[in-house]
Design a protein around this motif. Structure first.
Motif, PDB file in Angstrom:
ATOM      1  N   HIS A  50       0.857  -1.176   0.000  1.00 42.48           N
ATOM      2  CA  HIS A  50       0.000   0.000   0.000  1.00 42.48           C
ATOM      3  C   HIS A  50       0.900   1.234   0.000  1.00 42.48           C
ATOM      4  O   HIS A  50       1.979   1.229   0.601  1.00 42.48           O
ATOM      5  N   ALA A  51       0.471   2.273  -0.686  1.00 41.05           N
ATOM      6  CA  ALA A  51       1.300   3.474  -0.774  1.00 41.05           C
ATOM      7  C   ALA A  51       0.468   4.715  -0.539  1.00 41.05           C
ATOM      8  O   ALA A  51      -0.757   4.713  -0.708  1.00 41.05           O
ATOM      9  N   ILE A  52       1.149   5.773  -0.127  1.00 38.68           N
ATOM     10  CA  ILE A  52       0.530   7.082   0.034  1.00 38.68           C
ATOM     11  C   ILE A  52       1.453   8.098  -0.613  1.00 38.68           C
ATOM     12  O   ILE A  52       2.683   7.970  -0.516  1.00 38.68           O
ATOM     13  N   VAL A  53       0.886   9.074  -1.287  1.00 39.61           N
ATOM     14  CA  VAL A  53       1.686  10.097  -1.954  1.00 39.61           C
ATOM     15  C   VAL A  53       1.832  11.308  -1.050  1.00 39.61           C
ATOM     16  O   VAL A  53       0.832  11.872  -0.582  1.00 39.61           O
ATOM     17  N   ALA A  54       3.085  11.690  -0.794  1.00 37.52           N
ATOM     18  CA  ALA A  54       3.373  12.919  -0.061  1.00 37.52           C
ATOM     19  C   ALA A  54       3.622  14.011  -1.091  1.00 37.52           C
ATOM     20  O   ALA A  54       4.625  13.975  -1.809  1.00 37.52           O
ATOM     21  N   ILE A  55       2.705  14.967  -1.187  1.00 35.14           N
ATOM     22  CA  ILE A  55       2.859  16.069  -2.135  1.00 35.14           C
ATOM     23  C   ILE A  55       3.705  17.132  -1.452  1.00 35.14           C
ATOM     24  O   ILE A  55       3.217  17.898  -0.626  1.00 35.14           O
ATOM     25  N   ASN A  56       4.987  17.156  -1.774  1.00 37.09           N
ATOM     26  CA  ASN A  56       5.948  18.027  -1.096  1.00 37.09           C
ATOM     27  C   ASN A  56       5.835  19.438  -1.669  1.00 37.09           C
ATOM     28  O   ASN A  56       6.315  19.721  -2.758  1.00 37.09           O
TER      29      ASN A  56
ATOM     30  N   ASP B 196      -4.201   7.258  -1.668  1.00 39.00           N
ATOM     31  CA  ASP B 196      -4.324   8.323  -0.687  1.00 39.00           C
ATOM     32  C   ASP B 196      -3.145   9.284  -0.816  1.00 39.00           C
ATOM     33  O   ASP B 196      -2.078   8.932  -1.340  1.00 39.00           O
ATOM     34  N   TYR B 197      -3.317  10.500  -0.325  1.00 42.28           N
ATOM     35  CA  TYR B 197      -2.271  11.521  -0.442  1.00 42.28           C
ATOM     36  C   TYR B 197      -2.394  12.521   0.706  1.00 42.28           C
ATOM     37  O   TYR B 197      -3.425  12.597   1.394  1.00 42.28           O
ATOM     38  N   ALA B 198      -1.333  13.277   0.892  1.00 40.83           N
ATOM     39  CA  ALA B 198      -1.332  14.366   1.867  1.00 40.83           C
ATOM     40  C   ALA B 198      -0.370  15.433   1.376  1.00 40.83           C
ATOM     41  O   ALA B 198       0.715  15.123   0.875  1.00 40.83           O
ATOM     42  N   VAL B 199      -0.775  16.681   1.504  1.00 41.02           N
ATOM     43  CA  VAL B 199       0.108  17.797   1.146  1.00 41.02           C
ATOM     44  C   VAL B 199       1.039  18.057   2.320  1.00 41.02           C
ATOM     45  O   VAL B 199       0.593  18.212   3.462  1.00 41.02           O
ATOM     46  N   VAL B 200       2.330  18.085   2.038  1.00 39.46           N
ATOM     47  CA  VAL B 200       3.349  18.275   3.072  1.00 39.46           C
ATOM     48  C   VAL B 200       3.968  19.659   2.913  1.00 39.46           C
ATOM     49  O   VAL B 200       4.435  20.020   1.831  1.00 39.46           O
ATOM     50  N   ASN B 201       3.963  20.429   3.989  1.00 44.61           N
ATOM     51  CA  ASN B 201       4.446  21.816   3.920  1.00 44.61           C
ATOM     52  C   ASN B 201       5.451  22.091   5.032  1.00 44.61           C
ATOM     53  O   ASN B 201       5.387  23.121   5.700  1.00 44.61           O
ATOM     54  N   VAL B 202       6.379  21.153   5.230  1.00 41.76           N
ATOM     55  CA  VAL B 202       7.308  21.277   6.355  1.00 41.76           C
ATOM     56  C   VAL B 202       8.326  22.392   6.159  1.00 41.76           C
ATOM     57  O   VAL B 202       8.866  22.918   7.139  1.00 41.76           O
ATOM     58  N   TRP B 203       8.599  22.765   4.908  1.00 38.75           N
ATOM     59  CA  TRP B 203       9.599  23.830   4.699  1.00 38.75           C
ATOM     60  C   TRP B 203       9.136  25.144   5.328  1.00 38.75           C
ATOM     61  O   TRP B 203       9.935  25.957   5.783  1.00 38.75           O
TER      62      TRP B 203
END
Length: 253
Positions: free
Chosen positions: A70-76, A99-106
């Motif tokens: 199973h995979a999830i996409v991290a939209i960096n 599944d996916y999630a937007v990642v905004n760690v910067w």
């Protein structure tokens, strides 16, 4: 391919230590590049190019499913990404039922990765590992390389140079034929040619040499013009980074 093969070979006897999720990191910039946008125009908003480059991300999703994972996409997310471009990546994910999630760690630090972390934990907690290897380690080395090139990259064939064929003779003579394979190739393409963007088809992968990493326990076919040790810039980015007496950091971007 090697990392997953070796990891699961070690942990599979313990069952519950076998994770059931893989995080695929995707960026708007990369998808625009695979959609045909030249580097000098990569910062210009272009959601159409994001959708045009979808084949590359879809192939990576397909590859994870080949392993039963199973995979999830991290939209960096980066500073120049527009809402329309982010929505384009989300559309690709939805249409591929992933599944996916937007990642905004910067920008937000750890808070910007909370959604992804929560989804990964939920996926690991709720799914059993269904991992299956791509190939049997006992296969001939040539077959293992061809399996990766065809199933993971999408190549039509693999060519072995005279030097690589001599390496194969040495590998069998020394008893290393049953080691797994870790192919070294460009990160810019699914092929061994960095100029073949998107999801190329019917291409030839050229193996020019095969290195025996006996201590680590794998074979390293070198493809195309790949270098094993990437070059470093004459002026490292660290020279531009500083911190003042108030704790403010500058020079990161």
């Amino acid at each position: 391919d090697l990392g997953a093969e070796k990891f699961f070979d070690i942990v599979s006897p313990y069952g519950n230590l076998c994770p059931s999720a893989v995080v695929l990191v995707a960026t708007v910039r990369a998808l625009k590049m695979h959609g045909g946008v030249r580097l000098e125009a990569i910062n210009q908003p272009n959601p159409e190019a994001v959708l045009k480059g979808r084949g590359n991300l879809e192939k990576h999703i397909e590859n994870m499913r080949k392993f039963g994972m199973h995979a999830i996409v991290a939209i960096n997310r980066f500073l120049g990404d527009t809402e329309e471009e982010i929505r384009a990546v989300e559309q690709i994910c939805r249409e591929n039922r992933i599944d996916y999630a937007v990642v905004n760690v910067w920008e937000e630090g750890g808070k910007g990765g909370t959604e992804l972390a929560e989804k990964v934990v939920a996926m690991i907690s709720g799914e059993k590992c269904q991992y299956r290897p791509l190939y049997d380690w006992r296969l001939p080395v040539e077959e293992k390389i061809k399996t990766i090139a065809s199933q993971i990259y999408g190549a039509a064939a693999v060519d072995f140079t005279a030097r690589a064929r001599k390496n194969l003779q040495d590998i069998y003579r020394l008893g290393y034929g049953e080691l797994p394979v870790c192919i070294a190739k460009t990160q810019n393409s699914l092929s061994d040619n960095p100029k073949l963007l998107g999801r190329p088809k019917d291409f030839l992968v050229t193996v020019r040499e095969i290195i025996i990493s006996s201590g680590a326990g794998f074979l390293v076919p070198l493809t195309g013009d790949i270098l094993r040790m990437p070059g470093l810039p004459r002026k490292p980015a660290a020279e531009n980074i500083d911190i003042d007496d108030e704790g403010n950091i500058s020079g990161l971007f």
